[in-house]
Design a protein around this motif. Structure first.
Motif, PDB file in Angstrom:
ATOM      1  N   GLN A 236       0.744  -1.203   0.064  1.00 29.21           N
ATOM      2  CA  GLN A 236      -0.007  -0.134   0.136  1.00 29.21           C
ATOM      3  C   GLN A 236       0.821   1.404   0.004  1.00 29.21           C
ATOM      4  OE1 GLN A 236      -3.388   0.086  -0.232  1.00 29.21           O
ATOM      5  NE2 GLN A 236      -3.128  -2.175  -0.494  1.00 29.21           N
ATOM      6  N   SER A 237       1.868   1.483   0.833  1.00 31.27           N
ATOM      7  CA  SER A 237       2.707   2.569   1.029  1.00 31.27           C
ATOM      8  C   SER A 237       4.040   2.551   0.283  1.00 31.27           C
ATOM      9  CB  SER A 237       2.933   2.694   2.425  1.00 31.27           C
ATOM     10  OG  SER A 237       3.547   1.666   2.906  1.00 31.27           O
TER      11      SER A 237
ATOM     12  N   ASP B 118      -3.477  -4.157 -11.554  1.00 29.74           N
ATOM     13  CA  ASP B 118      -2.040  -3.686 -11.220  1.00 29.74           C
ATOM     14  C   ASP B 118      -1.258  -3.169 -12.344  1.00 29.74           C
ATOM     15  OD1 ASP B 118      -2.707  -3.460  -8.421  1.00 29.74           O
ATOM     16  OD2 ASP B 118      -1.890  -5.198  -7.893  1.00 29.74           O
TER      17      ASP B 118
ATOM     18  N   LYS C  46      -2.214  -0.049 -13.829  1.00 33.00           N
ATOM     19  CA  LYS C  46      -1.984   1.200 -13.051  1.00 33.00           C
ATOM     20  C   LYS C  46      -0.434   1.555 -13.084  1.00 33.00           C
ATOM     21  CE  LYS C  46      -3.476   0.727  -8.611  1.00 33.00           C
ATOM     22  NZ  LYS C  46      -4.075   0.086  -7.517  1.00 33.00           N
TER      23      LYS C  46
ATOM     24  N   ALA D 271       0.954   4.952 -14.366  1.00 27.54           N
ATOM     25  CA  ALA D 271       1.893   5.875 -13.416  1.00 27.54           C
ATOM     26  C   ALA D 271       3.283   6.138 -14.399  1.00 27.54           C
ATOM     27  CB  ALA D 271       2.362   4.938 -12.140  1.00 27.54           C
TER      28      ALA D 271
ATOM     29  N   GLN E 182       4.823   9.378 -12.709  1.00 21.92           N
ATOM     30  CA  GLN E 182       4.860   9.227 -11.240  1.00 21.92           C
ATOM     31  C   GLN E 182       5.853   8.043 -10.836  1.00 21.92           C
ATOM     32  OE1 GLN E 182       0.811   8.078 -10.736  1.00 21.92           O
ATOM     33  NE2 GLN E 182       0.088  10.052 -10.408  1.00 21.92           N
TER      34      GLN E 182
ATOM     35  N   ASP F 131       5.784   4.281  -6.180  1.00 20.27           N
ATOM     36  CA  ASP F 131       5.248   4.602  -5.122  1.00 20.27           C
ATOM     37  C   ASP F 131       3.842   5.080  -4.908  1.00 20.27           C
ATOM     38  OD1 ASP F 131       7.188   2.815  -3.936  1.00 20.27           O
ATOM     39  OD2 ASP F 131       8.434   4.338  -3.131  1.00 20.27           O
ATOM     40  N   ALA F 132       3.637   6.035  -5.861  1.00 19.02           N
ATOM     41  CA  ALA F 132       2.216   6.631  -6.019  1.00 19.02           C
ATOM     42  C   ALA F 132       1.143   5.793  -6.953  1.00 19.02           C
ATOM     43  CB  ALA F 132       2.654   7.921  -6.694  1.00 19.02           C
TER      44      ALA F 132
ATOM     45  N   GLN G 173      -0.755   3.600  -6.453  1.00 24.69           N
ATOM     46  CA  GLN G 173      -1.920   3.053  -5.725  1.00 24.69           C
ATOM     47  C   GLN G 173      -2.991   4.315  -5.436  1.00 24.69           C
ATOM     48  OE1 GLN G 173      -2.331   0.214  -5.300  1.00 24.69           O
ATOM     49  NE2 GLN G 173      -1.014  -1.250  -4.267  1.00 24.69           N
ATOM     50  N   ARG G 174      -2.593   5.296  -6.002  1.00 22.92           N
ATOM     51  CA  ARG G 174      -3.493   6.546  -5.976  1.00 22.92           C
ATOM     52  C   ARG G 174      -4.373   6.571  -7.287  1.00 22.92           C
ATOM     53  NH1 ARG G 174       0.321  11.920  -4.414  1.00 22.92           N
ATOM     54  NH2 ARG G 174       1.167  10.782  -2.485  1.00 22.92           N
ATOM     55  N   LEU G 175      -3.944   5.704  -8.043  1.00 21.04           N
ATOM     56  CA  LEU G 175      -4.836   5.387  -9.377  1.00 21.04           C
ATOM     57  C   LEU G 175      -5.718   4.494  -9.131  1.00 21.04           C
ATOM     58  CD1 LEU G 175      -1.921   5.528 -12.175  1.00 21.04           C
ATOM     59  CD2 LEU G 175      -3.443   7.374 -11.258  1.00 21.04           C
ATOM     60  N   VAL G 176      -7.145   4.530  -9.873  1.00 24.57           N
ATOM     61  CA  VAL G 176      -7.949   3.334  -9.945  1.00 24.57           C
ATOM     62  C   VAL G 176      -8.181   2.934 -11.276  1.00 24.57           C
ATOM     63  CG1 VAL G 176     -10.505   3.190  -9.186  1.00 24.57           C
ATOM     64  CG2 VAL G 176      -8.937   4.492  -7.651  1.00 24.57           C
TER      65      VAL G 176
END
Length: 239
Positions: A107-108, A156, A159, A163, A168, A171-172, A174-177
């Motif tokens: 996640q992070s 994934d 995404k 990214a 991006q 690490d960013a 997960q902000r994408l849907v």
């Protein structure tokens, strides 16, 4: 360079069950997913497709099957667009996986995440981006820089490709849907990609098709890599 329509496969039986399907071989579309696959024929009716490239997994092949039949296009399988190899996580319930220590890393700090017995997310991004750019170069060489082609893969994976196009860090991502059966669109140019759609569930997509130069123009003009200062006017990009 070309314009690629990124399709996430329709809803699968694993999506409905809350299970991480990974590369399980027999995960197919459920009734909703089959309807979503049929709906792509109308959604992309105004888009002239030069090619279809798909993950080899069943749910992706099923998603593009109606579109390929309608357009009489061959589906080219690309292993580098396959789902993440989740290793020991494959087939397990997401609610159980959320209790694993690795879940917080995914996640992070996904660039550091490596699945036990599987691959890392950074490794996945590298292979997927390379595949997209190589196929785009091939299709552009065959059909010209105004070519539009479709790619079907997994959440994934898409995404990670988006990214990269957005500049991006992984690490960013997960902000994408990217929902099942959603459409995202990237136009590659000489110096940068442009993201034209992201997680789109709407109707007509003809607006993403680049306008070809008028025949009366003698001097060949390429699609611009420049961004519109102040924003676009809402019309098709001019060649």
């Amino acid at each position: 360079m070309g314009t690629v329509i990124l399709l996430r496969h329709g809803r699968s039986s694993a999506n409905g069950a809350g299970v991480l399907a990974g590369r399980s071989p027999r995960v197919d579309l459920d009734a909703t997913g089959r309807g979503q696959a049929e709906g792509l024929v109308d959604r992309l009716a105004g888009v002239p497709l030069a090619a279809i490239v798909t993950s080899p997994l069943l749910r992706c092949r099923q998603t593009v099957a109606p579109l390929a039949r309608h357009r009489d296009l061959e589906r080219r399988s690309e292993s580098r667009l396959s789902e993440v190899d989740y290793g020991d996580w494959t087939g397990r319930e997401l609610k159980t996986l959320a209790k694993e220590p690795l879940w917080r890393v995914v996640q992070s700090h996904p660039s550091a995440a490596v699945f036990p017995g599987g691959e890392g997310l950074a490794q996945m991004q590298a292979r997927a981006v390379a595949a997209v750019r190589e196929h785009d170069a091939r299709i552009t060489a065959e059909h010209g820089e105004h070519a539009v082609w479709a790619l079907c893969s997994h959440g994934d994976v898409l995404k990670a490709v988006l990214a990269d196009a957005l500049g991006q860090h992984l690490d960013a991502f997960q902000r994408l849907v990217v929902d099942p059966a959603s459409v995202s669109v990237i136009r590659y140019t000489e110096t940068r990609p442009f993201v034209l759609r992201l997680n789109d569930h709407g109707g007509d997509l003809s607006g993403v098709v680049p306008e070809k130069p008028r025949k009366k123009r003698r001097r060949r003009r390429t699609l611009s890599s420049d961004a519109e200062v102040g924003g676009t006017t809402g019309g098709k990009d001019r060649a």
